[in-house]
Design an enzyme around this catalytic site. Structure first.
Site, short mmCIF file in Angstrom:
data_model
loop_
_atom_site.label_atom_id
_atom_site.label_comp_id
_atom_site.label_asym_id
_atom_site.label_seq_id
_atom_site.Cartn_x
_atom_site.Cartn_y
_atom_site.Cartn_z
N GLU A 23 4.70 -5.15 7.47
CA GLU A 23 3.93 -4.07 7.95
C GLU A 23 4.56 -3.20 9.17
OE1 GLU A 23 2.22 -6.61 6.57
OE2 GLU A 23 1.00 -5.16 4.71
N ALA A 42 0.76 -1.19 0.17
CA ALA A 42 0.34 -0.23 -0.06
C ALA A 42 0.58 0.83 0.14
CB ALA A 42 -0.69 -0.12 1.60
N GLY A 91 1.05 -5.05 1.02
CA GLY A 91 -0.43 -5.05 0.17
C GLY A 91 0.09 -6.34 -1.20
N GLU A 117 -0.31 -9.82 -0.11
CA GLU A 117 -1.97 -9.80 -0.41
C GLU A 117 -2.56 -9.73 -1.52
OE1 GLU A 117 -1.99 -6.39 2.80
OE2 GLU A 117 -2.52 -8.27 3.85
N1 CAA Z 1 4.80 3.42 -0.53
C1 CAA Z 1 5.06 4.35 -1.52
N2 CAA Z 1 6.15 4.16 -1.94
C2 CAA Z 1 6.90 3.23 -1.83
C3 CAA Z 1 6.60 2.43 -1.47
C4 CAA Z 1 5.46 1.95 -0.67
N3 CAA Z 1 4.83 0.95 -0.39
N4 CAA Z 1 7.81 0.63 -1.70
C5 CAA Z 1 8.29 2.04 -2.50
N5 CAA Z 1 8.36 3.13 -2.57
C6 CAA Z 1 8.77 4.43 -3.77
C7 CAA Z 1 9.93 4.35 -2.58
O1 CAA Z 1 9.52 5.24 -1.35
C8 CAA Z 1 11.12 4.74 -3.60
O2 CAA Z 1 10.48 6.64 -4.00
P1 CAA Z 1 11.58 7.25 -4.22
O3 CAA Z 1 12.31 7.23 -5.35
O4 CAA Z 1 10.69 9.12 -4.48
O5 CAA Z 1 11.70 7.68 -3.41
C9 CAA Z 1 10.50 4.10 -4.76
O6 CAA Z 1 8.86 3.57 -4.55
C10 CAA Z 1 11.77 3.10 -4.79
O7 CAA Z 1 11.66 2.94 -3.33
P2 CAA Z 1 13.73 2.27 -2.88
O8 CAA Z 1 13.85 3.35 -2.81
O9 CAA Z 1 13.10 2.16 -1.79
O10 CAA Z 1 13.60 0.96 -3.36
P3 CAA Z 1 14.68 -0.25 -3.41
O11 CAA Z 1 15.20 -0.91 -4.34
O12 CAA Z 1 16.06 -0.21 -2.45
O13 CAA Z 1 13.84 -0.99 -1.91
C11 CAA Z 1 12.01 -2.39 -1.40
C12 CAA Z 1 12.42 -2.00 -2.63
C13 CAA Z 1 13.08 -3.04 -0.51
C14 CAA Z 1 10.65 -2.72 -2.15
C15 CAA Z 1 11.67 -1.21 -0.70
O14 CAA Z 1 11.02 0.10 -1.13
C16 CAA Z 1 10.90 -0.92 0.71
O15 CAA Z 1 10.37 -1.45 1.84
N6 CAA Z 1 8.85 -0.23 0.45
C17 CAA Z 1 8.06 -0.38 1.49
C18 CAA Z 1 7.28 -2.29 1.58
C19 CAA Z 1 6.41 -1.96 3.18
O16 CAA Z 1 7.16 -1.74 3.66
N7 CAA Z 1 4.74 -2.23 2.16
C20 CAA Z 1 4.15 -2.40 2.69
C21 CAA Z 1 3.50 -1.52 2.55
S1 CAA Z 1 2.02 -1.25 4.42
C22 CAA Z 1 1.19 -2.56 3.75
O17 CAA Z 1 1.21 -2.89 2.45
C23 CAA Z 1 -0.59 -2.63 4.33
C24 CAA Z 1 -1.01 -3.13 3.69
O18 CAA Z 1 -1.63 -4.40 4.39
C25 CAA Z 1 -2.36 -3.14 2.94
#
Ligand code: CAA
Length: 259
Positions: free
Chosen positions: A133, A66, A110, A113
Site C-alpha cells: 500500500e 482493494a 487487502g 489481509e
Molecule cells: N485494483 C484494481 N485493479 C487491479 C489491482 C487492484 N488492486 N491489481 C491488479 N489490477 C488489474 C490491473 O489494473 C490490470 O488491469 P488491466 O488488464 O485492465 O490493465 C489487471 O488487474 C492485471 O494486472 P497487471 O497487468 O498489473 O498484472 P501483472 O501480472 O503485471 O501484475 C500485480 C500483477 C503485481 C499483482 C499488479 O497488478 C499489482 O501490483 N497490483 C496492485 C497491488 C496493490 O497495490 N495492492 C494493494 C491495493 S491497496 C489495498 O489493498 C488497501 C487495503 O489495505 C485495503
C-alpha cells in the site's frame, strides 16, 4: 443465491467453498465482492450441514488488493463518511466456523489481509504475499499492520509494510504466516482434506477452539487462559464430549451429533 463476483459450492456435503472471481482484475476487492463474500460466509455459517469453509481465488491471484480503480476516486470525506473497509470487510471476523484460506498467486494488500482474517492459510508454491500500500501513498487498511506483526513478528512486518516487498510461499511458511506450502495442483485437494477433517470434528469443540485461539491475539495471557478454561468447562455439557470420551474408552469410532 447467485453471486456475480464469487463462485460458491459445497464439497462432500459439509465444506463450503468460496472462490473470489473477478479474474480480469486479479480478484481486486471492490464493495460488491466484499458484500457478496460477507453474504456467502454468513450463509455457510448458518447452514447446519457445513462444518468448515474454504476461501480461495484463482491460480494467478488470491486477490491483488482493494480495487485501486475505485479507491482513486475517494476523498477523506468519502471513506470516513461511508466507513470504507469497516462497513463490509469485517464479516470474516464474525464467522464462528473455521475458515481456511487456500492461497495461490498474489495475496497483496487487502488480499493478504483477507487471507490473514481466515483461521489459517494453506499456500501453493507460487503464492506471493505483500502489503504494498505504501507505494499508493496509503497504509494497509484492513488490519494488515496489526495481524502481520502478530503472525511474523515486528521486523519482517516492518520490512514488508515499509519496502512493499513480496514474500514467497517458502519464506511465508518459515515466518509462520502460512501453515503449509503445497504444489499448486494439490492446493484445493489439501485445503479440502483439511476442511473435511475439521468438519468431521465435534462442531462445538471446533467453534470453541477457534474462539479460544483467536482470544490469544486479543487479550493478555491471564485473560486468555481464563477464557479458554471457561470454554473448556462449557464443552463438558455437550453430547459430543460424552460421545467422544465414551467412544475412546470403548475403542470404537465416535459418532458425533455436533450437539
Ligand atoms: N485494483 C484494481 N485493479 C487491479 C489491482 C487492484 N488492486 N491489481 C491488479 N489490477 C488489474 C490491473 O489494473 C490490470 O488491469 P488491466 O488488464 O485492465 O490493465 C489487471 O488487474 C492485471 O494486472 P497487471 O497487468 O498489473 O498484472 P501483472 O501480472 O503485471 O501484475 C500485480 C500483477 C503485481 C499483482 C499488479 O497488478 C499489482 O501490483 N497490483 C496492485 C497491488 C496493490 O497495490 N495492492 C494493494 C491495493 S491497496 C489495498 O489493498 C488497501 C487495503 O489495505 C485495503
Amino acid at each position: 443465491m447467485p453471486y456475480e463476483t464469487l463462485q460458491v459450492r459445497t464439497e462432500a456435503g459439509k465444506v463450503g467453498v468460496i472462490a473470489l472471481n473477478r479474474p480480469k482484475q486479479l480478484n481486486a476487492l471492490n464493495d460488491q465482492l466484499m458484500d457478496e463474500l460477507g453474504a456467502a460466509l454468513k450463509a455457510f455459517d448458518a447452514d447446519d450441514a457445513i462444518g468448515c469453509i474454504v476461501v480461495t481465488g484463482s491460480e494467478k491471484a488470491f486477490a491483488a488488493g482493494a480495487d485501486i480503480s475505485v479507491m482513486t476516486k475517494y476523498s477523506f470525506s468519502d471513506v470516513f463518511r461511508t466507513e470504507y473497509i469497516s462497513r463490509n470487510w469485517e464479516a470474516l471476523r464474525s464467522v464462528r466456523k473455521p475458515v481456511i484460506a487456500a492461497v495461490a498467486g498474489f495475496a497483496l494488500g487487502g488480499g493478504c489481509e483477507v487471507a490473514m482474517m481466515c483461521d489459517f492459510i494453506i499456500a501453493a508454491e507460487n503464492a506471493k504475499f505483500g502489503q504494498p500500500e505504501i507505494k499508493l501513498g496509503i497504509i494497509p487498511g484492513a488490519g494488515g499492520t496489526q495481524r502481520l506483526p502478530r503472525a511474523i513478528g515486528k521486523s519482517k512486518a516492518m520490512d514488508m509494510v515499509l519496502t512493499s516487498r513480496m514474500m514467497d510461499a517458502q519464506e511465508a511458511e518459515r515466518a509462520g504466516l502460512v501453515s503449509r506450502v503445497v504444489p499448486l495442483d494439490k492446493l484445493m485437494d489439501e485445503a479440502l482434506a483439511a476442511a473435511i477433517t475439521i468438519a468431521d470434528m465435534p462442531r462445538l469443540a471446533a467453534m470453541a477452539a477457534k474462539e479460544s485461539v483467536n482470544r490469544a491475539f486479543e487479550s493478555g495471557l491471564s485473560d486468555g487462559v481464563w477464557y479458554e478454561r471457561r470454554l473448556f468447562h462449557a464443552l463438558f455439557s455437550t453430547a459430543d464430549q460424552e460421545e467422544g470420551m465414551e467412544a475412546f474408552l470403548a475403542k470404537r469410532p465416535a459418532q458425533f451429533s455436533h450437539r
